[in-house]
Design an enzyme around this catalytic site. Structure first.
Site, PDB file in Angstrom:
ATOM      1  N   ASP A  74      81.189  35.360   7.705  1.00 46.17           N
ATOM      2  CA  ASP A  74      81.893  36.441   8.414  1.00 46.17           C
ATOM      3  C   ASP A  74      82.718  35.857   9.558  1.00 46.17           C
ATOM      4  OD1 ASP A  74      79.431  35.868   9.774  1.00 46.17           O
ATOM      5  OD2 ASP A  74      79.658  37.715  10.934  1.00 46.17           O
ATOM      6  N   GLU A 141      76.898  37.078  11.530  1.00 43.59           N
ATOM      7  CA  GLU A 141      76.642  36.215  12.679  1.00 43.59           C
ATOM      8  C   GLU A 141      77.489  36.643  13.856  1.00 43.59           C
ATOM      9  OE1 GLU A 141      76.653  32.910  15.487  1.00 43.59           O
ATOM     10  OE2 GLU A 141      78.390  33.751  14.500  1.00 43.59           O
TER      11      GLU A 141
END
Ligand SMILES: [Zn+2]
Length: 385
Positions: A74, A141
């Site tokens: 991500d 994250e």
């Protein structure tokens, strides 16, 4: 070289995987790793009030030791896309640099490790004979990080997976690839100091009790040094981030004043001991004349350090062989998913150079991608050598 880290990084950048979107990034890795002989699992996690997030665990080999590479596909949002000279999800290569959101944080790092692992497996003719290589890749994250690594580690442990050593591919280097390994992180703790007084007319302060006076006294006391640092860490630091009274009136003494603060603390303290230290300093400074209390936010960011040992030595030697540099073992900077991994196995953070992460025109020099791939390859060879 057979596997091309630049092509893999470019393909990953082209996946719009802004947290919590998977964007095709994990599907891409799944195919690549499956074709190379990895057993690949996908695991989606959800929690009330948060978006469900997709994660990936891949392993080749069944023996111990299990060397795991951790990372996240991500990325943070690009912001104003018009401000980018190279579109954030195009993966342009220009001036010998690969441009795009995630180029350094950390699709580039993932691409380098995947390329290194694929080349290594090809060179040895399939599966590692004396150990396993795994990838623990999360899609959560950059945001709240509740449906990512922390749950993926629990999921893997429930399946009987064990990890022996971990490389987290976050951009650890400051100026050039090979200057810094992160071997631990400070802890982070947030608190609010609340001072109570008595509301009243500003012209008659003797009839009121102004909490701002007490707050100023306590803020001054709490900014005293917390320690002098330790063998692995710089001194801990407390920083006030907001002072709030919320008073919109000019002739009113308020009844309450608050101040928020964050502490980045080293291994001289546990969270509990640190709270006690702060509360004791406030008590001394208040001297019975200031009414105050603390609110502490829960924190899952405890301080940790990865002690020097054979694993650290492999990484240091691999970096020296490829780049000629002697990396610094650092514990500076913010928190990362290493705070969760350290409960399962020793973890080192080593990836690209962090200078453009989260910035407009984030980019990784092609030379850096090739260097990092070569370093990861040397670490893998040494680890199983
Ligand atoms: Zn990152």
């Amino acid at each position: 070289m057979t596997a091309d880290p630049v092509a893999i990084a470019r393909d990953l950048i082209r996946c719009r995987s802004v947290t919590p979107e998977e964007g095709g990034a994990l599907a891409y890795l799944q195919e690549l790793l499956t074709n190379a002989g990895f057993v690949v699992h996908r695991a989606a996690f959800a929690e009330p009030g948060t978006a469900p997030v997709d994660n990936l665990y891949a392993r080749v080999g069944s023996e111990k030791p299990n060397l795991v590479f951790a990372g996240h596909t991500d990325v943070v949002p690009p912001g104003d896309e018009a401000a980018w000279r190279h579109p954030p999800f195009a993966g342009d290569v220009a001036d010998a640099k690969l441009y795009g959101r995630g180029a350094v944080d950390m699709k580039g790092g993932i691409a380098c490790f995947v390329a290194a692992a694929l080349d290594y497996l090809k060179a040895i003719g399939g599966k590692p004979r004396n150990g396993s290589i795994s990838l623990l890749i999360t899609g959560d994250e950059e945001s709240v990080a509740v449906n990512g690594t922390i749950k993926l580690l629990q999921w893997a442990a429930a399946r009987g997976e064990t990890f022996d050593h971990c490389i987290l591919g976050e951009p650890s280097n400051v100026e050039v690839v090979g200057d810094t390994i992160k071997a631990g992180r400070r802890g982070s703790l947030n608190g609010t100091l609340i001072v109570s007084g008595r509301q009243g007319h500003v012209a008659y302060p003797d009839r009121a009790d102004n909490p701002i006076r007490g707050l100023v006294t306590l803020i001054a006391a709490l900014q005293a040094p917390l320690d002098e640092g330790s063998a692995h860490f710089d001194p801990s630091h407390l920083e006030f981030t907001s002072v709030d009274v919320g008073n919109e009136t000019v002739n009113l003494i308020p009844s309450q004043a608050r101040a928020r603060f964050n502490i980045r603390y080293n291994d001289c303290h546990s969270q509990t001991a640190l709270k006690t230290l702060i509360e004791r300093r406030a008590q001394t400074a208040a001297a019975g004349r200031v009414r105050y209390s603390f609110e502490w936010q829960p924190s899952n960011a405890d301080v940790f350090v990865t002690e020097r040992g054979p694993f650290t030595d492999f990484a240091v030697a691999a970096i020296a062989e490829v780049t000629g540099r002697q990396p610094k073992l650092s514990t500076s900077g913010g928190t990362s998913d290493a705070r969760f991994i350290k409960d399962y196995c020793p973890v080192l953070e080593f990836g690209l150079v962090g200078q453009t992460m989260h910035a407009v025109d984030e980019c990784a020099p092609v030379a850096d991608l090739l260097t990092l791939t070569a370093i990861y390859r040397r670490i893998i060879e040494k680890y199983f050598g």
